[in-house]
Design a protein around this motif. Structure first.
Motif, PDB file in Angstrom:
ATOM      1  N   GLY A 158     -10.131  17.553  62.926  1.00  0.00           N
ATOM      2  CA  GLY A 158      -9.662  18.187  64.168  1.00  0.00           C
ATOM      3  C   GLY A 158      -8.205  18.619  64.140  1.00  0.00           C
ATOM      4  N   PHE A 159      -7.496  18.398  63.015  1.00  0.00           N
ATOM      5  CA  PHE A 159      -6.116  18.896  62.888  1.00  0.00           C
ATOM      6  C   PHE A 159      -6.160  20.411  63.031  1.00  0.00           C
ATOM      7  N   ARG A 160      -5.329  20.977  63.939  1.00  0.00           N
ATOM      8  CA  ARG A 160      -5.467  22.419  64.161  1.00  0.00           C
ATOM      9  C   ARG A 160      -4.131  23.095  64.462  1.00  0.00           C
ATOM     10  N   TRP A 192       1.864  20.098  59.815  1.00  0.00           N
ATOM     11  CA  TRP A 192       1.630  18.667  59.574  1.00  0.00           C
ATOM     12  C   TRP A 192       2.961  17.928  59.407  1.00  0.00           C
ATOM     13  N   ALA A 193       3.899  18.553  58.668  1.00  0.00           N
ATOM     14  CA  ALA A 193       5.216  17.924  58.460  1.00  0.00           C
ATOM     15  C   ALA A 193       5.974  17.792  59.773  1.00  0.00           C
ATOM     16  N   SER A 250      16.316  15.926  66.630  1.00  0.00           N
ATOM     17  CA  SER A 250      16.511  17.368  66.476  1.00  0.00           C
ATOM     18  C   SER A 250      15.387  18.155  67.145  1.00  0.00           C
ATOM     19  N   VAL A 251      15.720  19.353  67.605  1.00  0.00           N
ATOM     20  CA  VAL A 251      14.681  20.313  67.971  1.00  0.00           C
ATOM     21  C   VAL A 251      14.193  20.929  66.661  1.00  0.00           C
ATOM     22  N   VAL A 252      12.899  20.803  66.385  1.00  0.00           N
ATOM     23  CA  VAL A 252      12.343  21.373  65.157  1.00  0.00           C
ATOM     24  C   VAL A 252      11.665  22.694  65.508  1.00  0.00           C
ATOM     25  N   ILE A 253      12.117  23.767  64.857  1.00  0.00           N
ATOM     26  CA  ILE A 253      11.516  25.097  65.065  1.00  0.00           C
ATOM     27  C   ILE A 253      10.628  25.336  63.860  1.00  0.00           C
ATOM     28  N   ALA A 254       9.301  25.382  64.065  1.00  0.00           N
ATOM     29  CA  ALA A 254       8.381  25.339  62.929  1.00  0.00           C
ATOM     30  C   ALA A 254       7.337  26.444  63.002  1.00  0.00           C
ATOM     31  N   ASN A 255       6.918  26.914  61.830  1.00  0.00           N
ATOM     32  CA  ASN A 255       5.931  27.981  61.712  1.00  0.00           C
ATOM     33  C   ASN A 255       4.525  27.436  61.981  1.00  0.00           C
ATOM     34  N   ALA A 256       3.935  27.842  63.102  1.00  0.00           N
ATOM     35  CA  ALA A 256       2.609  27.354  63.499  1.00  0.00           C
ATOM     36  C   ALA A 256       1.502  27.865  62.579  1.00  0.00           C
ATOM     37  N   MET A 297     -10.108  23.527  55.204  1.00  0.00           N
ATOM     38  CA  MET A 297      -9.581  24.263  56.352  1.00  0.00           C
ATOM     39  C   MET A 297     -10.505  25.421  56.729  1.00  0.00           C
ATOM     40  N   GLN A 298     -10.769  25.579  57.986  1.00  0.00           N
ATOM     41  CA  GLN A 298     -11.474  26.761  58.494  1.00  0.00           C
ATOM     42  C   GLN A 298     -10.409  27.749  58.961  1.00  0.00           C
ATOM     43  N   ARG A 299     -10.620  29.037  58.642  1.00  0.00           N
ATOM     44  CA  ARG A 299      -9.592  30.027  58.990  1.00  0.00           C
ATOM     45  C   ARG A 299     -10.201  31.254  59.665  1.00  0.00           C
ATOM     46  N   PRO A 300     -10.688  31.104  60.908  1.00  0.00           N
ATOM     47  CA  PRO A 300     -11.185  32.290  61.609  1.00  0.00           C
ATOM     48  C   PRO A 300     -10.014  33.137  62.116  1.00  0.00           C
ATOM     49  N   GLY A 301      -9.929  34.395  61.657  1.00  0.00           N
ATOM     50  CA  GLY A 301      -8.835  35.279  62.089  1.00  0.00           C
ATOM     51  C   GLY A 301      -7.484  34.686  61.742  1.00  0.00           C
ATOM     52  N   ASP A 302      -6.578  34.672  62.725  1.00  0.00           N
ATOM     53  CA  ASP A 302      -5.241  34.105  62.497  1.00  0.00           C
ATOM     54  C   ASP A 302      -5.204  32.613  62.792  1.00  0.00           C
ATOM     55  N   ASP A 303      -6.311  32.075  63.264  1.00  0.00           N
ATOM     56  CA  ASP A 303      -6.351  30.661  63.630  1.00  0.00           C
ATOM     57  C   ASP A 303      -6.644  29.810  62.390  1.00  0.00           C
TER      58      ASP A 303
END
Length: 412
Positions: free
Chosen positions: A221-223, A177-178, A164-170, A208-214
């Motif tokens: 290193g999972f990002r 991860w899923a 399947s093409v998976v359309i996922a929220n980045a 988790m580090q959360r600078p801004g929207d990142d």
């Protein structure tokens, strides 16, 4: 089971007919749409029925903790530009309800199916979907739902190697991860307002580090992947960098995010963003959500909020103070019987609103509001709350079964 275009086997036809008969009897008895009981009977008679019904369709599955019913509806509207669509539009999202929906779509080309998070892997196995949309994962129904990371792991295992093409929220680390076990992912920057279930790395448990929207994990290193689609204000940015305006009748940022994901799904099937987004404008309400109804000579807007993330999004939709707000909470089977999630909701956001509290668990909610320093009145029922509410449109926010109770009461 062959992948050719054989019509349904005699057994499958019998199962579909029996399921429809039981569903019709259930409706006639006033017990709802009958889709779940009809589907259960059909699957008993032919356990492979879901796979058989799906084999001639391009199947799109939609799963998330919040927004799946609305997104399913938006995708279905968009894909009607390309051919007939069958969908479980009323939200019966476990195998029995899904089987019922597909049994009603003999001439459809597409099946747009909302799937309960716990059943996604199994339904994907049975229906061989062309596309799967994954929107978000957060805590929900504490007594029944697995902890969110376990759900993400279940998705990750179920999607590993999927065609399947998976359309996922980045923007949701659990969803990323899923989805990362899938070879073919389209990333959408749809945002994430509720972050309380994604502070630790789902991959290694690091912070988790959360600078801004990142976001990224400082340890393994999972990002956040680079999205190819993005919600930007009132526009969807497509992979070519073009900005397409979103015009919805549904309120709030969350629905714009749902529209961005839906446009990305529609593009997989060749429907251009402009066409997809224009068609989404047709959707005014989804299974009663966002409907404005007249009741006792007042305008009531009905809003569904089932868990902390959903309440947070809903608070951002309501008209400013001093708009009156009625809150209704039940804790029946379909809601989850544990109401401790109320303590995760920031009710200080209701400051300045006259608040009226109803529902089976009104006293649980009253204690929570007391601690949040809110002024409120506990009422016996909707009628009493509407009677004493000050003038103006009333915002009514309810969890799942409380919402169904309200719809019945106002005749919606």
């Amino acid at each position: 089971m062959s992948g050719n275009s054989d019509p349904l086997s005699p057994r499958a036809k019998l199962a579909v007919t029996a399921g429809r008969a039981v569903a019709a009897a259930s409706r006639a008895a006033g017990r709802g749409s009958g889709s779940v009981i009809g589907g259960r009977v059909a699957l008993k008679l032919d356990p492979d029925l879901l796979a058989r019904l799906a084999q001639h369709l391009d199947v799109i599955l939609v799963s998330a903790t919040n927004g799946k019913t609305t997104t399913t509806r938006l995708i279905a509207e968009a894909l009607r530009a390309a051919g007939p669509v069958v969908s479980n539009a009323l939200g019966a999202n476990m195998p029995a309800g899904i089987t019922s929906a597909l049994a009603g779509g003999s001439d459809a080309r597409y099946a747009v199916i909302e799937v309960d998070e716990k059943y996604l892997a199994g339904v994907a196995r049975d229906t061989d979907p062309k596309a799967i949309a994954l929107l978000n994962l957060s805590r929900d129904q504490l007594d029944r739902a697995a902890e969110t990371r376990m759900l993400a792991e279940h998705w990750r295992e179920g999607l590993a190697g999927s065609k399947s093409v998976v359309i996922a929220n980045a923007d949701d680390p659990l969803v990323v991860w899923a989805a990362s076990s899938s070879p073919n992912v389209v990333w959408v920057a749809a945002g994430q307002m509720w972050k309380d279930d994604a502070w630790s790395c789902p991959s290694c448990g690091g912070v988790m580090q959360r600078p801004g929207d990142d976001w990224y994990c400082g340890e393994c290193g999972f990002r956040r992947p680079t999205p190819s689609w993005a919600l930007s204000g009132d526009h969807v940015l497509d992979p070519h960098g073009s900005a397409w305006p979103i015009h919805l009748q549904l309120p709030g940022r969350a629905n714009k995010a749902n529209a961005a994901s839906s446009a990305a799904v529609a593009a997989v099937f060749g429907v251009p963003p402009q066409v997809a987004l224009e068609r989404m404008y047709q959707v005014q309400a989804v299974a009663g959500r966002y409907d404005v109804v007249q009741f006792m000579e007042r305008d009531l807007r009905l809003l569904l909020a089932k868990n902390p993330a959903g309440w947070l999004e809903t608070f951002s939709l309501i008209d400013p103070p001093p708009t009156p707000v009625i809150l209704s909470v039940n804790a029946r089977g379909a809601d989850g019987t544990d109401t401790s999630w109320l303590w995760d909701v920031d009710y200080t956001r209701l400051s300045g609103h006259p608040i009226f509290v109803i529902g089976d668990r009104k006293l649980d909610l009253a204690v929570r509001l007391e601690v949040a320093n809110q002024t409120f009145q506990v009422c016996e029922n909707l009628d009493q709350a509407v009677q004493i509410a000050p003038p103006g449109r009333i915002e009514v926010i309810a969890n799942y079964t409380a919402f169904q109770d309200l719809r019945r009461r106002v005749g919606n």
